[in-house]
Design a protein around this motif. Structure first.
Motif, PDB file in Angstrom:
ATOM      1  N   TRP A  84       0.819  -1.217   0.000  1.00 38.00           N
ATOM      2  CA  TRP A  84       0.000   0.000   0.000  1.00 38.00           C
ATOM      3  C   TRP A  84       0.851   1.265   0.000  1.00 38.00           C
ATOM      4  CZ3 TRP A  84      -4.533   1.788  -1.159  1.00 38.00           C
ATOM      5  CH2 TRP A  84      -4.936   3.030  -0.673  1.00 38.00           C
ATOM      6  N   TYR A  85       1.831   1.331   0.881  1.00 39.75           N
ATOM      7  CA  TYR A  85       2.626   2.553   1.003  1.00 39.75           C
ATOM      8  C   TYR A  85       3.697   2.664  -0.074  1.00 39.75           C
ATOM      9  CZ  TYR A  85       0.487   3.485   5.537  1.00 39.75           C
ATOM     10  OH  TYR A  85      -0.409   3.761   6.537  1.00 39.75           O
ATOM     11  N   GLY A  86       4.284   1.527  -0.478  1.00 35.59           N
ATOM     12  CA  GLY A  86       5.306   1.556  -1.514  1.00 35.59           C
ATOM     13  C   GLY A  86       6.526   2.372  -1.097  1.00 35.59           C
ATOM     14  N   GLY A  87       7.238   2.890  -2.084  1.00 38.64           N
ATOM     15  CA  GLY A  87       8.373   3.769  -1.817  1.00 38.64           C
ATOM     16  C   GLY A  87       9.484   3.123  -1.008  1.00 38.64           C
ATOM     17  N   GLN A 142      -0.969  -9.246  -4.232  1.00 40.56           N
ATOM     18  CA  GLN A 142      -2.412  -9.035  -4.291  1.00 40.56           C
ATOM     19  C   GLN A 142      -2.757  -7.578  -4.022  1.00 40.56           C
ATOM     20  OE1 GLN A 142      -4.550 -11.128  -5.298  1.00 40.56           O
ATOM     21  NE2 GLN A 142      -6.551 -10.378  -4.627  1.00 40.56           N
ATOM     22  N   VAL A 143      -2.074  -6.964  -3.072  1.00 41.73           N
ATOM     23  CA  VAL A 143      -2.329  -5.557  -2.735  1.00 41.73           C
ATOM     24  C   VAL A 143      -2.002  -4.663  -3.921  1.00 41.73           C
ATOM     25  CG1 VAL A 143      -1.607  -3.629  -1.262  1.00 41.73           C
ATOM     26  CG2 VAL A 143      -1.959  -5.892  -0.274  1.00 41.73           C
ATOM     27  N   LEU A 144      -0.900  -4.932  -4.606  1.00 42.25           N
ATOM     28  CA  LEU A 144      -0.512  -4.115  -5.759  1.00 42.25           C
ATOM     29  C   LEU A 144      -1.580  -4.136  -6.846  1.00 42.25           C
ATOM     30  CD1 LEU A 144       3.285  -5.022  -6.079  1.00 42.25           C
ATOM     31  CD2 LEU A 144       2.271  -2.927  -5.149  1.00 42.25           C
ATOM     32  N   ALA A 145      -2.287  -5.246  -6.974  1.00 47.24           N
ATOM     33  CA  ALA A 145      -3.360  -5.335  -7.966  1.00 47.24           C
ATOM     34  C   ALA A 145      -4.631  -4.650  -7.476  1.00 47.24           C
ATOM     35  CB  ALA A 145      -3.640  -6.800  -8.290  1.00 47.24           C
ATOM     36  N   ASN A 162      -5.738   5.954   5.328  1.00 50.68           N
ATOM     37  CA  ASN A 162      -4.983   4.796   4.840  1.00 50.68           C
ATOM     38  C   ASN A 162      -5.313   3.540   5.638  1.00 50.68           C
ATOM     39  OD1 ASN A 162      -3.575   6.115   2.779  1.00 50.68           O
ATOM     40  ND2 ASN A 162      -2.016   6.859   4.203  1.00 50.68           N
ATOM     41  N   LEU A 163      -5.397   3.680   6.967  1.00 53.62           N
ATOM     42  CA  LEU A 163      -5.690   2.531   7.819  1.00 53.62           C
ATOM     43  C   LEU A 163      -7.062   1.959   7.503  1.00 53.62           C
ATOM     44  CD1 LEU A 163      -4.846   0.699  10.152  1.00 53.62           C
ATOM     45  CD2 LEU A 163      -5.856   2.364  11.739  1.00 53.62           C
ATOM     46  N   ARG A 164      -8.053   2.845   7.308  1.00 54.16           N
ATOM     47  CA  ARG A 164      -9.407   2.367   7.007  1.00 54.16           C
ATOM     48  C   ARG A 164      -9.446   1.630   5.665  1.00 54.16           C
ATOM     49  NH1 ARG A 164     -14.664   3.280   8.472  1.00 54.16           N
ATOM     50  NH2 ARG A 164     -16.197   3.100   6.802  1.00 54.16           N
ATOM     51  N   ILE A 165      -8.763   2.168   4.675  1.00 56.18           N
ATOM     52  CA  ILE A 165      -8.747   1.523   3.364  1.00 56.18           C
ATOM     53  C   ILE A 165      -8.070   0.157   3.450  1.00 56.18           C
ATOM     54  CG2 ILE A 165      -7.842   1.671   1.019  1.00 56.18           C
ATOM     55  CD1 ILE A 165      -8.146   4.710   1.206  1.00 56.18           C
ATOM     56  N   MET A 166      -6.932   0.089   4.160  1.00 55.62           N
ATOM     57  CA  MET A 166      -6.217  -1.180   4.269  1.00 55.62           C
ATOM     58  C   MET A 166      -7.038  -2.233   4.996  1.00 55.62           C
ATOM     59  SD  MET A 166      -2.166  -0.338   4.872  1.00 55.62           S
ATOM     60  CE  MET A 166      -2.402   0.798   6.238  1.00 55.62           C
TER      61      MET A 166
END
Length: 243
Positions: A84-87, A142-145, A162-166
């Motif tokens: 989710w966060y990437g980078g 799976q998250v990346l998709a 972000n927490l709610r979406i995850m």
């Protein structure tokens, strides 16, 4: 599923379907071949192998489930956050996973157990850490998709954190592949625990363990009492095959 179901039922019902103490010595019955009184025979100390194998199943299943729950949960959570966060965060986590995966499974488990000491908790910890990279990679992919899906973009648009979406949108889509990797890891976890016990760094005597039963005396007495190695070997093979 049938193999796993029967194994779990027998492990849970061990006190009801065993008639001998799996730990107590009985030298008058040592190296008795399978028969009416001792269904799978006895070992060099006269201990009933039927009782010891069922108790070993309880130990193996407990360590397997506990270590996989620990390792797969940690790996899955890191995979969700990483994807989710990437980078830089994703880069650091994935290089850590690369480091863990570059070490052979047994060598890593041996190093952790030897460093922390021999206890049931440390065995679960060692076997669990080995499971982290597999769960991490599967969940992250799976998250990346999923993170590019329209419902995720919609949640962002209405101001969801972000927490709610995850938790609410990403995690449910990762449960199916997470369950698959966790189930497959159970066989690996049981085999790893058996390897540690075989090498003397797992479950300690006199507690029964399939790996421990295959080591030491089972090899010394294999010619005159092959049942000492055959039965725990079959139990271990069926467990790994079933999962």
């Amino acid at each position: 599923m049938g193999i796993i179901f029967v194994m779990i039922v027998m492990a849970v019902a061990t006190p009801l379907i065993t008639f001998h103490d799996p730990i107590e010595w009985n030298l008058t019955d040592k190296l008795v071949a399978p028969g009416f009184d001792h269904w799978l025979g006895t070992d060099e100390m006269g201990r009933d192998l039927w009782s010891r194998i069922l108790m070993g199943a309880r130990v193996s299943l407990m360590i397997g489930f506990a270590s996989v729950a620990f390792g797969s949960t940690i790996g899955g959570a890191l995979g969700i956050a990483s994807g989710w966060y990437g980078g830089k965060f994703d880069h650091i986590v994935q290089r850590l996973m690369d480091s863990l995966m570059s070490i052979p499974t047994l060598i890593l488990a041996l190093a952790i157990t030897a460093s922390l000491g021999q206890s049931l908790f440390n065995i679960v910890l060692a076997v669990g850490i080995v499971q982290i990279p597999r769960a991490n990679r599967v969940v992250r992919s799976q998250v990346l998709a999923v993170k590019e899906s329209q419902y995720v973009e919609g949640a962002r648009a209405i101001g969801a954190s972000n927490l709610r979406i995850m938790v609410s949108h990403i995690t449910p889509q990762c449960v199916a592949p997470w369950l698959i990797i966790a189930t497959g890891a159970l066989g690996i976890a049981i085999l790893t625990e058996a390897q540690l016990s075989f090498l003397g760094l797992g479950v300690q005597q006199p507690e029964p363990s399939w790996g421990g039963m295959l080591s030491g005396s089972a090899r010394d007495y294999f010619v005159i009492a092959p049942w000492m190695a055959i039965w725990p070997g079959i139990g271990l093979s069926l467990a790994v095959y079933g999962f």
